[in-house]
Design a protein around this motif. Structure first.
Motif, PDB file in Angstrom:
ATOM      1  N   TYR A   4       3.396   3.743   5.953  1.00 30.05           N
ATOM      2  CA  TYR A   4       1.836   4.134   5.396  1.00 30.05           C
ATOM      3  C   TYR A   4       1.218   4.874   6.621  1.00 30.05           C
ATOM      4  O   TYR A   4       0.701   5.761   5.133  1.00 30.05           O
ATOM      5  N   LYS A  50       2.427   1.546  -4.056  1.00 33.37           N
ATOM      6  CA  LYS A  50       1.084   2.244  -4.350  1.00 33.37           C
ATOM      7  C   LYS A  50       1.140   3.870  -3.789  1.00 33.37           C
ATOM      8  O   LYS A  50       0.538   4.432  -4.927  1.00 33.37           O
ATOM      9  N   LYS A  78       0.772  -1.357   0.166  1.00 29.71           N
ATOM     10  CA  LYS A  78      -0.233   0.093   0.496  1.00 29.71           C
ATOM     11  C   LYS A  78       0.507   0.972   0.232  1.00 29.71           C
ATOM     12  O   LYS A  78       0.795   2.449  -0.633  1.00 29.71           O
TER      13      LYS A  78
END
Length: 188
Positions: free
Chosen positions: A84, A8, A5
């Motif tokens: 993240y 991305k 994640k």
């Protein structure tokens, strides 16, 4: 690594956003107590595509380690997860900067909790007056709506029900306009 994640999300950052994110990560105010700047510096080497034969968990773990000893898998996994979470906060704050209605809403909410009703009301009224009319546009109504809802709550808290009811009429008109702005997507 490439399907994580975090990667991305980082792929969508512009160079400026990535630079601002690094400042965010290095800020002691936003840091969760762990120094994640080292990991971000390593990941930045692979920006913008985050590809290459060295872009593997093992190679990044080796670069993250100390004294030639690679960092453990758990450390890398934990730091990727924390980074993240920080990226989520960063994006949220960046979005918040562009939404003056939300800014006013949160400021007014905090003022209410502290009993600063007059400050909250003044800020809300200023936001309502300064909301530029942009035609049928959801951003205008979202900002206007948040401000009006907060003003309504504040007026009831300050025992001004008549003024609150007057604002209910404006609010219902705002909700109708907001509905129409969303409906326009289906017409065109």
């Amino acid at each position: 690594m490439q399907n994580s994640k975090l990667v991305k999300l980082l792929k969508t950052f512009t160079k400026t956003e990535l630079r601002e994110f690094q400042k965010f990560v290095e800020s002691p105010y936003f840091s969760p107590g762990r120094d994640l700047s080292g990991l971000l510096k390593i990941l930045k080497k692979y920006y913008p595509g985050f590809t290459g034969r060295n872009f593997t968990a093992e190679k990044i773990s080796a670069q993250l380690g100390k004294n030639g000893k690679p960092a453990g898998k758990n450390l890398l996994k934990m730091q990727l997860s924390e980074l993240y979470k920080m990226a989520e906060k960063f994006i949220s704050l960046e979005g918040w900067k562009t939404q003056p209605g939300l800014n006013t809403y949160f400021f007014a909410n905090l003022c209410k909790k502290k009993g600063l009703y007059d400050m909250a009301e003044a800020r809300i009224r200023k936001e309502i007056l300064n909301s530029p009319e942009t035609g049928i546009d959801w951003r205008y109504y979202q900002n206007y709506h948040f401000s009006r809802v907060e003003l309504l709550n504040l007026l009831f808290l300050k025992d001004k029900p008549v003024e609150a009811i007057e604002n209910l009429n404006v609010l219902s008109e705002t909700v109708l306009h907001q509905f129409l702005s969303f409906a326009m997507r289906y017409i065109y």
